[in-house]
Design an enzyme around this catalytic site. Structure first.
Site, PDB file in Angstrom:
ATOM      1  N   CYS A  84       0.852  -1.189   0.000  1.00 58.95           N
ATOM      2  CA  CYS A  84       0.000   0.000   0.000  1.00 58.95           C
ATOM      3  C   CYS A  84       0.884   1.233   0.000  1.00 58.95           C
ATOM      4  O   CYS A  84       1.400   1.653   1.036  1.00 58.95           O
ATOM      5  CB  CYS A  84      -0.913  -0.001   1.221  1.00 58.95           C
ATOM      6  N   LEU A  85       1.106   1.783  -1.189  1.00 54.17           N
ATOM      7  CA  LEU A  85       1.939   2.973  -1.325  1.00 54.17           C
ATOM      8  C   LEU A  85       1.241   3.854  -2.358  1.00 54.17           C
ATOM      9  O   LEU A  85       0.958   3.408  -3.472  1.00 54.17           O
ATOM     10  CB  LEU A  85       3.347   2.575  -1.796  1.00 54.17           C
TER      11      LEU A  85
END
Lengths: 85, 204
Positions: free
Chosen positions: B134-135
């Site tokens: 999750c970036l």
């Protein structure tokens, strides 16, 4: 003193007036072409946004046509508007 | 497996080989369209593939120049769009650990971000057990001016500073905020279970 010029060799140079040397999208020089073109100059022009950021016209058009772009400038995320010159 | 250094050696020493390879792939992708035949603003699949290959080559070179110590592996030498980057944070919760990230660069690169999975997922607010990462710059915040270097820096930052406010693993995020000691203990335990070499690790 008077002199008569019998022969001259004229050289012209041009450069795009951008704030940067490289297009941020294809990472190639503005004075060259984008990846898709072969002839620099009017065939592969520069596009300047209202935000003063410049890209190859072909590169920014590809970005604007992708869904991810949401019509934002790749550098500052403001809405992309072509600068009227 | 091929390391970046070997890939570069192969590039410089086997110049003839490499240029053959480039030529054959460019034939596959068709040569760049002529300006006259190109309708501005309507990208063809062939022109996109060409752009993606050329940008990827530049990005890989830049990655080798700015981070020569970085471990970059190509499982398949004939396909530079798939590679594995190994990151080892020098401090923080995950100090002493190695994380392999598998990159898949699409033909729409740089208009779409590469697909990135973590092959060594651990207890981390922004990684799940399947390796999803999750970036924001890998998803909605992606912009074509980002390069592989920006992504590697982003991933390294994620390992140094887990972000509990944008969590993929909500339990890990909560534990990080509520009970950092338990969080560190859980990371350590997971690491021991996996038999990593963890001699250098110390709580931050």
């Amino acid at each position: 003193m008077r002199c008569r010029i019998t022969r001259a060799r004229l050289v012209a140079a041009w450069t795009w007036n951008a704030n940067d040397d490289l297009c941020g999208i294809c990472r190639l020089p503005f004075d060259g072409t984008c990846n898709a073109c072969k002839t620099p100059g009017d065939d592969c022009p520069l596009a300047l946004g209202e935000c003063r950021h410049a890209f190859h016209l072909h590169c920014i058009l590809k970005w604007l046509s992708s869904e991810t772009s949401r019509n934002h400038c790749p550098l500052c995320r403001q809405e992309w508007q072509f600068q009227q010159r | 497996m091929l390391r970046l250094a070997e890939w570069k050696d192969a590039q410089t020493t086997d110049d003839a080989d490499k240029s053959d390879e480039v030529r054959s792939t460019s034939q596959l992708a068709s040569t760049p369209p002529q300006p006259s035949s190109q309708v501005a603003g309507v990208p063809t699949p062939a022109s996109l593939r060409w752009l993606s290959q050329q940008r990827l080559q530049q990005d890989l070179t830049e990655l080798g120049v700015t981070a020569p110590e970085l471990e970059l592996q190509f499982p398949d030498l004939s396909d530079i769009s798939r590679f594995i980057v190994t990151l080892s944070p020098a401090e923080g919760w995950y100090k002493g650990l190695c994380f392999r990230f598998a990159f898949t660069v699409l033909e729409t690169y740089p208009f779409e971000p590469p697909l990135v999975r973590c092959l060594d997922a651990v207890w981390h607010p922004n990684l799940d057990e399947h390796g999803a990462v999750c970036l924001s710059i890998l998803r909605e915040d992606w912009r074509p001016v980002y390069t592989l270097v920006s992504l590697v820096q982003g991933l390294l930052h994620l390992l140094l500073e887990p972000n509990p406010n944008d969590a993929l693993n909500a339990a890990a995020a909560e534990m990080l905020v509520q009970d950092p000691a338990a969080f560190q203990a859980r990371v350590h335990q997971q690491v021991r279970e996996r038999q990593y070499h963890f001699e250098n690790a110390a709580p931050p």
